[in-house]
Design an enzyme around this catalytic site. Structure first.
Site, PDB file in Angstrom:
ATOM      1  N   LYS A  85       0.808  -1.224   0.000  1.00 52.60           N
ATOM      2  CA  LYS A  85       0.000   0.000   0.000  1.00 52.60           C
ATOM      3  C   LYS A  85       0.840   1.272   0.000  1.00 52.60           C
ATOM      4  O   LYS A  85       0.408   2.317  -0.437  1.00 52.60           O
ATOM      5  CB  LYS A  85      -0.979   0.019   1.185  1.00 52.60           C
ATOM      6  CG  LYS A  85      -0.418   0.492   2.527  1.00 52.60           C
ATOM      7  CD  LYS A  85      -1.586   0.816   3.487  1.00 52.60           C
ATOM      8  CE  LYS A  85      -1.161   1.414   4.810  1.00 52.60           C
ATOM      9  NZ  LYS A  85      -0.439   0.520   5.715  1.00 52.60           N
ATOM     10  N   HIS A 213       1.372  -3.722  14.586  1.00 54.79           N
ATOM     11  CA  HIS A 213       1.944  -2.572  13.885  1.00 54.79           C
ATOM     12  C   HIS A 213       2.016  -1.439  14.892  1.00 54.79           C
ATOM     13  O   HIS A 213       1.000  -1.072  15.478  1.00 54.79           O
ATOM     14  CB  HIS A 213       1.080  -2.184  12.679  1.00 54.79           C
ATOM     15  CG  HIS A 213       1.788  -1.281  11.716  1.00 54.79           C
ATOM     16  ND1 HIS A 213       2.344  -0.082  12.111  1.00 54.79           N
ATOM     17  CD2 HIS A 213       2.061  -1.403  10.390  1.00 54.79           C
ATOM     18  CE1 HIS A 213       2.924   0.497  11.063  1.00 54.79           C
ATOM     19  NE2 HIS A 213       2.770  -0.295  10.009  1.00 54.79           N
ATOM     20  N   GLU A 290       6.706  -6.018   8.089  1.00 56.51           N
ATOM     21  CA  GLU A 290       5.974  -5.466   6.942  1.00 56.51           C
ATOM     22  C   GLU A 290       6.392  -4.023   6.682  1.00 56.51           C
ATOM     23  O   GLU A 290       5.579  -3.106   6.757  1.00 56.51           O
ATOM     24  CB  GLU A 290       4.463  -5.507   7.230  1.00 56.51           C
ATOM     25  CG  GLU A 290       3.918  -6.901   7.478  1.00 56.51           C
ATOM     26  CD  GLU A 290       2.554  -6.863   8.184  1.00 56.51           C
ATOM     27  OE1 GLU A 290       2.095  -5.783   8.604  1.00 56.51           O
ATOM     28  OE2 GLU A 290       1.950  -7.936   8.315  1.00 56.51           O
TER      29      GLU A 290
HETATM   30  C1  LIG Z   1       0.607   0.444   6.343  1.00 62.99           C
HETATM   31  C2  LIG Z   1       0.989  -0.866   6.892  1.00 62.99           C
HETATM   32  C3  LIG Z   1       2.329  -1.262   6.894  1.00 62.99           C
HETATM   33  C4  LIG Z   1       3.468  -0.383   6.428  1.00 62.99           C
HETATM   34  O1  LIG Z   1       3.744   0.612   7.362  1.00 62.99           O
HETATM   35  P1  LIG Z   1       5.044   1.544   7.239  1.00 62.99           P
HETATM   36  O2  LIG Z   1       4.922   2.444   8.413  1.00 62.99           O
HETATM   37  O3  LIG Z   1       4.975   2.243   5.934  1.00 62.99           O
HETATM   38  O4  LIG Z   1       6.231   0.662   7.336  1.00 62.99           O
HETATM   39  C5  LIG Z   1       2.619  -2.531   7.361  1.00 62.99           C
HETATM   40  N1  LIG Z   1       1.660  -3.356   7.815  1.00 62.99           N
HETATM   41  C6  LIG Z   1       0.352  -3.000   7.841  1.00 62.99           C
HETATM   42  C7  LIG Z   1      -0.654  -3.969   8.325  1.00 62.99           C
HETATM   43  C8  LIG Z   1      -0.019  -1.736   7.390  1.00 62.99           C
HETATM   44  O5  LIG Z   1      -1.309  -1.381   7.437  1.00 62.99           O
END
Ligand SMILES: *Cc1c(COP(=O)(O)O)cnc(C)c1O
Length: 476
Positions: A85, A213, A290
């Protein structure tokens, strides 16, 4: 070796990238001695010969490759699953697919994109805890098994719509200090986890691990420590209930450039000991993350052109020559990309974007208080409220660096303003490195030193006896 999971798919991708045609994307290989910045100059010079001075991007895919090496050095136990994303450009996804990362997809379309590049479903985690039923069915039909959940309703949907899901329980974190909070929307509170695991057992579902996250733009690395400790508790509960959990997913939140207060290696310097404490190497748990922003932010440079300008005179200063250093005017610059386009990151990602000048200012150049505005007719479309810039003219250029994360992915063509073209580049030595990574895995630090020099404090072993100092990768 965790990073040696390159398959034949990568070799095919290499071939495609080598012959990337304009229909794919516009990729140029740079000869030795040339950098992405030289391409910025070249494109500016070409455009400046015409009236057609559209905004454009230069994306250095080599920067993505260097980030991958930096990741491997700093988090050797953690396999990255790039969060699509953040920037779903085919060129970026293809580069990462070639390097052998996994992917965090949140929708059917993101799964399609990644699978269209031949990525095996085992390299995909469907990391959206709240999914549409039809999209769960799509994942099932296309072999995507790993997926997150954080509620009982989601468990029931998955039990009904997926043949063989490997579920990952997303837990909430204390993201109160993150720039973009995520745990208000997603993540089960710790006290709800036993109930969820029991329900999963009743439904005959397989829960293979825990994810979290810490919020995008994390400003406190201790958030990771707490979340890793919480994950440990959930693993223990899972084991009590008879689950064989072997996947820890530490999510995203890592900075994408070195202008942030908290540097990547400062965060990893906190994460590694926490992983070793709660999930020691021999505990049999595979660890993934991620990262989104980390991989792409610094790869993209956006170049915009000044299309209009206003000079606002301040009456009070009009004839006061002695008042040096205090300006008698404010300048308003209007440029050809704005918050409905690439600068949507200002609204959605709480970004603060400041330009660098294309023409170096003279030492005695007078600077004025300025504001910078996008091209649409909406008053909201303001890029910079206040900054200091010289007196520039319509047709001059402004350069915005670190524009790869949450920019092109969410930009619109509101008011008829088109998205900037993206010119992808990679240096030949970096390209050779990609080929080497494909055939032999991540090289030893010494071998890559001609490309990227990572200070000793970034290495995992050496960081143990060094104070947690900020450190940067110095690209030669
Ligand atoms: C947006 C998102 C990420 C990426 O986050 P960053 O801060 O750009 O590293 C990873 N995992 C999930 C589930 C997300 O929604």
């Amino acid at each position: 070796m965790l990073f040696k999971f390159i398959s034949d798919q990568s070799k095919e991708l290499l071939a495609i990238m080598n012959t990337a045609t304009p229909t794919d994307f516009d990729l140029s290989f740079l000869d030795e001695g040339f950098s992405a910045r030289d391409i910025v100059e070249q494109k500016i010079n070409e455009s400046s010969m015409t009236d057609d001075r559209d905004a454009f991007y230069v994306c250095d895919l080599g920067d993505v490759v260097k980030k991958h090496l930096r990741w491997a050095r700093a988090l050797p136990r953690v396999r990255p699953f790039y969060a699509v994303k953040c920037n779903d450009s085919r060129a970026v996804v293809m580069t990462l697919a070639t390097l052998g990362t996994g992917f965090d997809c949140a929708s059917k379309t993101e799964i399609q994109l990644v699978q269209s590049l031949g990525v095996d479903p085992s390299r995909i985690i469907y990391a959206n805890p709240c999914k549409q039923v039809s999209q769960i069915k799509y994942a099932s039909a296309h072999g995507v098994q790993m997926m997150t959940f954080d509620s009982e309703v989601e468990l029931m949907k998955v039990a009904r719509c997926h043949d063989n899901a490997k579920l990952v329980l997303r837990i909430a974190t204390d993201d109160s200090k993150a720039v973009c909070r995520l745990s208000v929307k997603f993540g089960a509170p710790l006290k709800a986890c036993r109930g969820l695991l029991e329900r999963a057992k009743e439904l005959g579902l397989d829960v293979i691990g825990v994810s979290f996250h810490v919020g995008s733009g994390c400003t406190d690395p201790e958030t990771y420590t707490q979340a890793i400790a919480d994950a440990r508790c959930v693993f223990d509960t899972g084991a009590e209930l008879g689950f064989n959990m072997d996947l820890l997913d530490i999510g995203g939140g890592f900075p994408g450039s070195d202008n942030t207060e908290l540097k990547f290696e400062e965060i990893t310097g906190v994460i590694n000991p926490a992983l070793d404490k709660y999930f020691p190497v021999d505990c049999g748990v595979n660890i993934i993350a991620e990262p989104g922003r980390f991989y792409v932010a610094s790869a993209y440079t956006l170049v915009v052109n000044i299309i209009a300008k206003k000079v606002i005179m301040d009456e009070e200063f009009a004839s006061d020559e002695e008042d040096e250093g205090t300006s008698d005017r404010t300048l308003m610059y209007y440029v050809n990309d704005g918050v409905y386009g690439s600068f949507n990151c200002i609204l959605y990602d709480h970004a603060h974007c400041l330009p660098t000048l294309h023409k170096k200012p003279k030492p005695d150049e007078v600077m004025y208080p300025c504001s910078i505005w996008g091209p649409t007719c909406d008053g909201l479309d303001r890029i910079v409220e206040q900054c200091s810039l010289p007196d520039m003219q319509v047709g001059d250029w402004l350069v915005f660096e670190n524009m790869g994360a949450y920019t092109v992915a969410a930009s619109s063509t509101f008011n008829g303003f088109q998205r900037p073209d993206i010119h992808y580049v990679m240096s030949r030595p970096t390209w050779q490195l990609v080929q080497q990574i494909c055939s032999q895995g991540i090289p030893a630090p010494a071998e890559e030193s001609y490309l990227i020099e990572v200070p000793a404090c970034c290495g995992r072993e050496s960081s143990l006896d060094l104070p947690a100092k900020p450190c940067q990768a110095h690209v030669i």
